[in-house]
Design a protein around this motif. Structure first.
Motif, PDB file in Angstrom:
ATOM      1  N   GLU A   1       0.796  -1.121  -0.078  1.00  0.00           N
ATOM      2  CA  GLU A   1       0.084   0.136   0.083  1.00  0.00           C
ATOM      3  C   GLU A   1       0.836   1.364   0.047  1.00  0.00           C
ATOM      4  O   GLU A   1       0.598   2.374  -0.639  1.00  0.00           O
ATOM      5  N   ALA A   2       1.927   1.372   0.679  1.00  0.00           N
ATOM      6  CA  ALA A   2       3.004   2.458   0.756  1.00  0.00           C
ATOM      7  C   ALA A   2       3.518   2.683  -0.540  1.00  0.00           C
ATOM      8  O   ALA A   2       3.682   3.814  -0.997  1.00  0.00           O
ATOM      9  N   ALA A   3       3.884   1.479  -1.300  1.00  0.00           N
ATOM     10  CA  ALA A   3       4.354   1.797  -2.757  1.00  0.00           C
ATOM     11  C   ALA A   3       3.401   2.270  -3.761  1.00  0.00           C
ATOM     12  O   ALA A   3       3.509   2.962  -4.493  1.00  0.00           O
ATOM     13  N   ALA A   4       2.185   1.643  -3.440  1.00  0.00           N
ATOM     14  CA  ALA A   4       0.967   2.248  -4.490  1.00  0.00           C
ATOM     15  C   ALA A   4       0.596   3.691  -4.002  1.00  0.00           C
ATOM     16  O   ALA A   4       0.376   4.547  -4.744  1.00  0.00           O
ATOM     17  N   PHE A   5       0.956   4.250  -2.751  1.00  0.00           N
ATOM     18  CA  PHE A   5       0.649   5.437  -2.105  1.00  0.00           C
ATOM     19  C   PHE A   5       1.507   6.670  -2.870  1.00  0.00           C
ATOM     20  O   PHE A   5       1.077   7.430  -3.484  1.00  0.00           O
ATOM     21  N   ILE A   6       2.785   6.024  -3.345  1.00  0.00           N
ATOM     22  CA  ILE A   6       3.707   7.148  -4.095  1.00  0.00           C
ATOM     23  C   ILE A   6       3.063   7.204  -5.479  1.00  0.00           C
ATOM     24  O   ILE A   6       2.920   8.379  -5.955  1.00  0.00           O
ATOM     25  N   ILE A   7       2.573   6.237  -6.056  1.00  0.00           N
ATOM     26  CA  ILE A   7       2.016   6.322  -7.429  1.00  0.00           C
ATOM     27  C   ILE A   7       0.838   7.161  -7.453  1.00  0.00           C
ATOM     28  O   ILE A   7       0.209   8.004  -8.384  1.00  0.00           O
ATOM     29  N   THR A   8      -0.121   6.960  -6.852  1.00  0.00           N
ATOM     30  CA  THR A   8      -1.551   7.111  -6.731  1.00  0.00           C
ATOM     31  C   THR A   8      -1.554   8.416  -6.047  1.00  0.00           C
ATOM     32  O   THR A   8      -2.814   9.292  -6.337  1.00  0.00           O
ATOM     33  N   HIS A   9      -0.926   8.853  -4.967  1.00  0.00           N
ATOM     34  CA  HIS A   9      -1.163  10.008  -4.254  1.00  0.00           C
ATOM     35  C   HIS A   9      -0.128  11.220  -4.371  1.00  0.00           C
ATOM     36  O   HIS A   9       0.067  12.462  -4.800  1.00  0.00           O
ATOM     37  N   GLN A  10       1.487  10.590  -4.159  1.00  0.00           N
ATOM     38  CA  GLN A  10       2.402  11.485  -3.774  1.00  0.00           C
ATOM     39  C   GLN A  10       2.877  12.184  -5.294  1.00  0.00           C
ATOM     40  O   GLN A  10       3.186  13.432  -5.407  1.00  0.00           O
ATOM     41  N   ILE A  11       3.107  11.371  -6.431  1.00  0.00           N
ATOM     42  CA  ILE A  11       3.170  11.964  -7.761  1.00  0.00           C
ATOM     43  C   ILE A  11       2.339  12.788  -7.994  1.00  0.00           C
ATOM     44  O   ILE A  11       2.734  13.972  -8.650  1.00  0.00           O
TER      45      ILE A  11
ATOM     46  N   LEU B   1      14.106   9.623  -6.763  1.00  0.00           N
ATOM     47  CA  LEU B   1      14.783   9.800  -7.851  1.00  0.00           C
ATOM     48  C   LEU B   1      14.358   8.962  -8.934  1.00  0.00           C
ATOM     49  O   LEU B   1      14.366   9.014 -10.212  1.00  0.00           O
ATOM     50  N   ARG B   2      14.148   7.331  -8.530  1.00  0.00           N
ATOM     51  CA  ARG B   2      14.075   6.408  -9.264  1.00  0.00           C
ATOM     52  C   ARG B   2      12.689   6.447  -9.971  1.00  0.00           C
ATOM     53  O   ARG B   2      12.514   5.639 -10.858  1.00  0.00           O
ATOM     54  N   TYR B   3      11.749   7.118  -9.419  1.00  0.00           N
ATOM     55  CA  TYR B   3      10.343   7.452  -9.708  1.00  0.00           C
ATOM     56  C   TYR B   3      10.372   8.524 -11.031  1.00  0.00           C
ATOM     57  O   TYR B   3       9.237   8.958 -11.440  1.00  0.00           O
ATOM     58  N   LEU B   4      11.476   9.098 -11.566  1.00  0.00           N
ATOM     59  CA  LEU B   4      11.436   9.909 -12.504  1.00  0.00           C
ATOM     60  C   LEU B   4      10.674   9.527 -13.726  1.00  0.00           C
ATOM     61  O   LEU B   4      10.160  10.210 -14.602  1.00  0.00           O
ATOM     62  N   GLY B   5      11.014   8.252 -14.266  1.00  0.00           N
ATOM     63  CA  GLY B   5      10.065   7.658 -15.291  1.00  0.00           C
ATOM     64  C   GLY B   5       8.583   7.764 -15.005  1.00  0.00           C
ATOM     65  O   GLY B   5       7.784   8.124 -15.881  1.00  0.00           O
ATOM     66  N   HIS B   6       8.211   7.423 -13.795  1.00  0.00           N
ATOM     67  CA  HIS B   6       6.854   7.665 -13.514  1.00  0.00           C
ATOM     68  C   HIS B   6       6.315   8.860 -13.432  1.00  0.00           C
ATOM     69  O   HIS B   6       5.274   9.353 -14.080  1.00  0.00           O
ATOM     70  N   VAL B   7       7.154  10.011 -13.125  1.00  0.00           N
ATOM     71  CA  VAL B   7       6.655  11.294 -13.264  1.00  0.00           C
ATOM     72  C   VAL B   7       6.549  11.652 -14.821  1.00  0.00           C
ATOM     73  O   VAL B   7       5.612  12.465 -14.972  1.00  0.00           O
ATOM     74  N   ILE B   8       7.212  11.373 -15.567  1.00  0.00           N
ATOM     75  CA  ILE B   8       7.083  11.594 -16.964  1.00  0.00           C
ATOM     76  C   ILE B   8       6.027  10.866 -17.458  1.00  0.00           C
ATOM     77  O   ILE B   8       5.069  11.613 -18.281  1.00  0.00           O
ATOM     78  N   THR B   9       5.809   9.911 -17.124  1.00  0.00           N
ATOM     79  CA  THR B   9       4.348   8.848 -17.657  1.00  0.00           C
ATOM     80  C   THR B   9       3.083   9.626 -17.018  1.00  0.00           C
ATOM     81  O   THR B   9       2.158  10.098 -17.869  1.00  0.00           O
ATOM     82  N   THR B  10       3.096  10.289 -15.820  1.00  0.00           N
ATOM     83  CA  THR B  10       2.085  11.105 -15.216  1.00  0.00           C
ATOM     84  C   THR B  10       1.643  12.218 -15.854  1.00  0.00           C
ATOM     85  O   THR B  10       0.597  12.542 -16.156  1.00  0.00           O
ATOM     86  N   ILE B  11       2.980  13.073 -16.110  1.00  0.00           N
ATOM     87  CA  ILE B  11       2.782  14.158 -17.019  1.00  0.00           C
ATOM     88  C   ILE B  11       2.138  14.060 -18.239  1.00  0.00           C
ATOM     89  O   ILE B  11       1.311  14.664 -18.853  1.00  0.00           O
ATOM     90  N   SER B  12       2.580  12.877 -19.059  1.00  0.00           N
ATOM     91  CA  SER B  12       2.422  12.660 -20.536  1.00  0.00           C
ATOM     92  C   SER B  12       0.891  12.517 -20.424  1.00  0.00           C
ATOM     93  O   SER B  12       0.079  12.763 -21.453  1.00  0.00           O
ATOM     94  N   GLN B  13       0.269  11.671 -19.332  1.00  0.00           N
ATOM     95  CA  GLN B  13      -1.078  11.385 -19.221  1.00  0.00           C
ATOM     96  C   GLN B  13      -1.899  12.614 -18.623  1.00  0.00           C
ATOM     97  O   GLN B  13      -3.188  12.519 -18.870  1.00  0.00           O
TER      98      GLN B  13
END
Length: 1100
Positions: free
Chosen positions: A395-405, A436-448
């Protein structure tokens, strides 16, 4: 010859005396050496390459006679200092800072010595060599295949440092002095020497400690339990290699021991923080897709402490919501929330089970650091707890993707102070617990996102950070085969291959052959080619793209070469070069670099001046100063500015006692103090304190750090408020030039700077900057945003002063449409309506005059609404405060009447008048200083404005600058219509009659003799909200110093801006090395000669 030597000695003595006398005249904050080395990626153009170490050319240690210090004993002795009184705590904090600074300097020097092969390893293991130098134990660490080889080894060193930082705040539990240093592609972990073990029972805790029982072990377990509670770690049981069950409060590698000095130490804590399930192999989370189930290059992906705390707060909100819902279903919250009601107990237990609390009676979140570790086995009795921990970590790992980013993206969407470079991007992500290993996820979130065009500046920063980090890893491997004499040539070759598309390297020996032919000598035998010289641009780019795909899971985002980054993301090669140099410690010669010529290398070996070690170290706390600063921030949020001002002055004093103000937090404190003083009407104090904040930021963070850019902008605002227009122009233009280099023009903060420049400049330049700011604000925030409306309003004022009423009406209508969203009764909406009505009437009058007088009558007088005092666009805080104070006194009188006290109207009225008189004297700057004549600048400005035409004066009245949430009216504005009657006498306020200020998103407008404040409904009024504050001797001294600097700065020529191009004409050589007339702030970066100064003059 003796006479010549005598003359040389005399001349040298005279020069030294002149330099020492000059430095003695500067403030201490400008001449004292910084605690830690501030890396500057640009060096003086006249400097030569230097490589400094303590060894002679024969490899003999020149400092071998000195005894190596015991860094651990010095650090622990400083930590054991008494903390009973404030003075003792300040002495302890200062001692800790001094010891840590000396330790970091030794680490930096030791890294150069070890990597340059001047020290022999003390062990015979070539895979993991260890070195002893200067009381330091330095090693690279073993590259374990379980953790991911070289990448895992570097991650372990970094995580060890973070865990040591976390455990260093636990009273009674000690850690060794630790630092991590990167130099020439090698990462070394440096620690102080650990003390010997105390007797046979030295190792008291760990998987291999064995069963034992003693008072020392019980005491150590108590300390570890206390540390686990503060770090949110769960006590768990693991199976040791010998089959025994071992209870642990830490990760499985951690060891606790009793040293020979009687202190408890904890070592090997690199896996203290819980694992990140998103990057754990064989672990699937809800947010992962088939594309994202790719293994990470190393197996030490852990959650950040900030993320753990944010996730706990998120779970606590869920817990309270579940409890309230269950109580509402069982009769209501008020009925069930009693001490003896079983329904409340059942609701709490059910909510604890629902959110995953480790306790079933209270909310408590703990995390097991050993979960998702393949080599760790748990007993069957721990299966229930282990399953719960696996659920929480997923849940904490999913929290990064669904809330923090998404929260980070939303912040960047709304803020005009979004990250500008890699440093600010890293800070913004880490504050939300995003690695900073989530920089790729940040790019994906912005592109969507549907607003990806408005987030293009964040995409640009993220792509640039991915590029520079991947390039740094390739560069580390590249440097392994380079010897010291070829270092500068290899670095310049690497940079040319990186930044110049299709760069073809010149064979080794070819350049020497050409030079020999020019000199008329034979070519000689060609040198053998070295491995690093065969690297080509395409090979390097393929390696960088491969690393980016493996680390950040992005494909084709970097394209086929550096020109792809320039064309698709508008990245600047100079910005990429700056980021790369700051991350690797490279220092280049100060000159203009051109990367468009493919036939000529833009960077030569002579341009690489040095490579500095980049050290990551423990940050020593400044407890009392930080507490005072936090208290001041709380007062600011409540609107109690006087209390905030006092606490900020206290915090600034404490920072000076501990670190001599040379600390990043001290810079933030001084900047906040300047803001509060400015809002309170103390423009001179604000300007003086802000000047000090600029100096601190330049010396501690760097001359082109994003915070330094913002501090320069604020200094320009305060200087403009004090009538120093020339200084304001210089500060804002310097900030804009640095902004263009760090990021580029396409950024929301550039719009803020352009709005400020549009008000401090004159002529057509004003309109160019205002129009560019409007274009950027519409592009980033849309036409209905408040920033855009303010730009429309300012443009309307400027066009009205130029006589273009039709365009002014168009812009003001757009502004009014946006201001209407604040409400019809909002002060800014009313101001905009009045101004629109005024310019409409004026346009009709001008049109009628033209018709009556004919086409030859073209010269008309421009009249601007004299009552348009509010231009910031928020609220009239001072007028609201006056209304609030009146209601508060009426309520106070009503309560007193009910209690039987007699409160006369005369008493209340006299009290109100006295308070307003004090506040008026302070806020308008017309107290004792005004009685003595006030500021000369204000006097001259007031007199000169009486003779100016209405057209120029009206534009001055609109000259309000917005920067970093601040709005300022120039001290040159004059409104002769407004007067204030205090104590029955008419007082004509000649200067600063209308000032607009903003604090934390709320604006304040002050007219002469008026004090108002808008406060929250439940806000408590303070009797000293606008009471009299006396200046101490230190503030007066700061003012006198600032006046001296001001005289030097304003005694020179003005800065000119190219009207055709909005970018400044200056180059990097101008901003770093050339002085702006006499307007330079002479500040050495590190107090040494080989670094760039504040005005970037090279000092010898």
């Amino acid at each position: 010859l003796p006479h010549s030597n005598h003359q040389t000695i005399i001349i040298t003595a005279i020069v030294n005396c002149c330099i020492s006398s000059f430095r003695s005249q500067l403030p201490p904050v400008e001449v004292m050496p910084t605690p830690y080395h501030t890396l500057s990626w640009l060096g003086p153009p006249c400097a030569s390459r230097t490589h400094k170490n303590t060894f002679s050319r024969l490899g003999v240690d020149e400092q071998s006679g000195t005894e190596a210090p015991d860094w651990n004993e010095e650090l622990q002795a400083a930590r054991d200092l008494p903390q009973g009184s404030l003075e003792e705590r300040l002495q302890r904090d200062r001692a800790l800072l001094q010891v840590n600074c000396a330790f970091v300097r030794a680490v930096k020097q030791g890294a150069e010595t070890v990597v340059d092969s001047f020290v022999e390893p003390v062990n015979g293991n070539p895979e993991d060599p260890a070195f002893l130098w200067g009381g330091l134990f330095m090693s690279q660490g073993a590259a374990s295949t379980m953790f991911g080889g070289e990448r895992g080894r570097r991650a372990a060193q970094r995580l060890e440092l973070k865990a040591v930082q976390a455990y260093s705040n636990i009273e009674g539990l000690h850690t060794l002095p630790t630092a991590v240093v990167d130099y020439r592609g090698v990462r070394l972990s440096a620690q102080g020497l650990a003390p010997g073990l105390e007797g046979s029972e030295g190792l008291l805790y760990g998987v291999n400690a064995g069963p034992q029982e003693s008072p020392q072990r019980r005491r150590l377990l108590e300390l570890l339990a206390q540390a686990a509670k503060s770090l949110s770690l769960q006590r768990h049981v693991v199976v040791a290699p010998n089959g025994h069950k071992v209870p642990l409060f830490t990760s499985v590698e951690a060891q606790g021991l009793l040293g020979a000095d009687g202190r408890f130490y904890i070592l090997d804590v690199f896996r203290t923080f819980p694992a990140d399930a998103n990057f754990c192999q064989e672990v699937e989370t809800e947010c992962q897709t088939d594309k994202e189930k790719k293994s990470f290059p190393h197996g030490l992906c852990r959650l950040r402490p900030e993320l753990v705390q944010a996730f706990i707060q998120h779970k606590h909100c869920q817990f309270t919501q579940h409890v309230r819902e269950m109580l509402d279903e069982n009769g209501g919250f008020e009925e069930c929330a009693t001490a003896c009601d079983s329904r409340a107990t059942k609701a709490v237990r059910a909510a604890c089970k629902e959110v995953g609390s480790v306790s079933d009676i209270i909310f408590e979140m703990r995390f097991n650091p050993s979960v998702f570790s393949p080599e760790v086995s748990f007993p069957t009795s721990e299966s229930k707890s282990t399953n719960l921990q696996e659920r929480l970590l997923r849940e904490a790992a999913a929290f990064i993707i669904t809330h923090q980013i998404p929260a980070f993206v939303e912040y960047c969407l709304q803020s005009n102070e979004a990250p500008m470079d890699g440093v600010s991007l890293k800070l913004a992500l880490h504050q939300r617990g995003i690695n900073l290993r989530y920089l790729g996820h940040v790019i994906t979130t912005i592109s969507q996102s549907e607003h990806k065009e408005r987030l293009r500046h964040i995409t640009r920063s993220v792509i640039g950070e991915i590029f520079t980090r991947s390039t740094r890893r390739v560069f580390n491997n590249f440097l392994q085969g380079v010897d010291v004499p070829s270092l500068s040539a290899a670095v310049s070759h690497f940079l040319c291959c990186l930044l110049v598309p299709h760069f073809t390297p010149t064979p080794v020996g070819e350049e020497t052959k050409k030079k020999s032919r020019r000199r008329g000598r034979g070519a000689g035998a060609p040198e053998s080619s070295t491995p690093w010289s065969t690297l080509t641009g395409s090979e390097l780019w393929n390696l960088v793209c491969q690393d980016a795909a493996e680390t950040y899971n992005i494909s084709d985002s970097l394209g086929s070469g550096p020109n792809h980054l320039v064309e698709h993301y508008s990245l600047q090669k100079l910005s990429l070069l700056r980021e790369f140099c700051l991350k690797t410690g490279i220092q280049l010669r100060l000159r203009d670099y051109v990367f468009d010529n493919q036939n000529k290398a833009p960077i030569g070996p002579d341009d690489v001046l040095n490579i500095f070690p980049v050290v990551k170290h423990i940050h020593m706390p400044t407890v009392d100063a930080s507490k005072a600063f936090s208290a001041a921030q709380n007062f600011i949020q409540k609107g109690l500015l006087d209390q905030a001002h006092e606490h900020l002055k206290e915090a600034a004093y404490l920072f000076g006692r501990v670190c001599d103000d040379l600390h990043p937090e001290a810079c933030y404190c001084h900047s906040m103090l300047a803001k509060v003083a400015f809002v309170q009407g103390k423009a001179a104090e604000a300007r003086s304190v802000q000047l000090k904040a600029v100096v601190i930021s330049e010396r501690v963070l760097g001359f082109d750090h994003p915070n330094t850019i913002q501090q320069y902008a604020l200094l320009g605002v305060y200087a403009f408020a004090g009538g120093e227009t020339a200084l304001a122009q210089k500060c804002l233009l310097r900030a804009r030039l640095l902004m263009l280099t760090v990021h580029g023009e396409d950024h929301p903060y550039t719009a803020t700077l352009d709005s400020c420049l549009g008000l401090v400049l004159t002529g057509d330049q004003r309109g160019l900057f205002l129009k560019n700011a409007l274009r950027l604000n519409i592009s980033f925030f849309g036409p209905s945003h408040l920033h855009t409306a303010l730009n429309q309003h300012l443009l309307a004022y400027w066009m009205c002063s130029k006589g273009d009423y039709r365009s002014a009406m168009t812009h003001e209508k757009e502004a009014l449409t946006a201001f209407t969203m604040l409400g019809e009764d909002h002060p800014q909406t009313r101001c905009s309506k009045e101004f629109l009505c005024t310019i409409t009437k004026q346009a009709v009058k001008v049109e009628r005059s033209l018709r009556q007088a004919g086409a030859d009558c073209t010269e008309q007088t421009v009249e601007v609404c004299p009552g348009a005092r509010v231009i910031s666009g928020i609220i009239n805080l001072f007028e609201s405060y006056k209304e609030y104070k009146k209601k508060h006194k009426e309520l106070k009188a009503a309560v007193a009447k009910e209690l039987g006290f007699i409160v006369t109207n005369e008493l209340v009225a006299s009290e109100t008048v006295n308070v307003e008189e004090k506040g008026s004297d302070q806020e308008t700057g017309s107290g004792k200083e005004a009685e003595d004549g006030g500021s000369a600048a204000l006097k001259n400005t007031s007199k000169s404005q009486e003779k100016k035409p209405v057209k120029e004066t009206s534009m001055k009245s609109a000259a309000i600058v917005s920067a970093n949430g601040h709005v300022v009216v120039s001290a040159e504005e004059n409104q002769h219509e407004e007067k204030t009657d205090v104590d029955g006498g008419d007082s004509d306020r000649a200067a600063s009659d209308a000032e607009v200020k903003i604090v934390n998103g709320e604006s304040k407008v002050r007219a002469a003799g008026q004090e108002t404040e808008t406060s929250a409904p439940n806000e408590v009024n303070s009797n000293t909200a606008n009471g009299e504050i006396k200046y101490d001797a230190k503030i007066d001294e700061m003012k006198s110093e600032s006046d001296e600097v001001n005289d030097k700065i304003n005694g020179a020529c003005d800065i000119t801006v190219s009207p055709s191009v909005l970018k400044s004409k200056g180059t990097w050589a101008d901003v770093v090395s050339k002085a702006n007339g006499a307007g330079s702030i002479h500040t050495a970066v590190n107090g040494v000669a080989d670094n760039v100064t504040a005005d970037s003059k090279a000092k010898e």
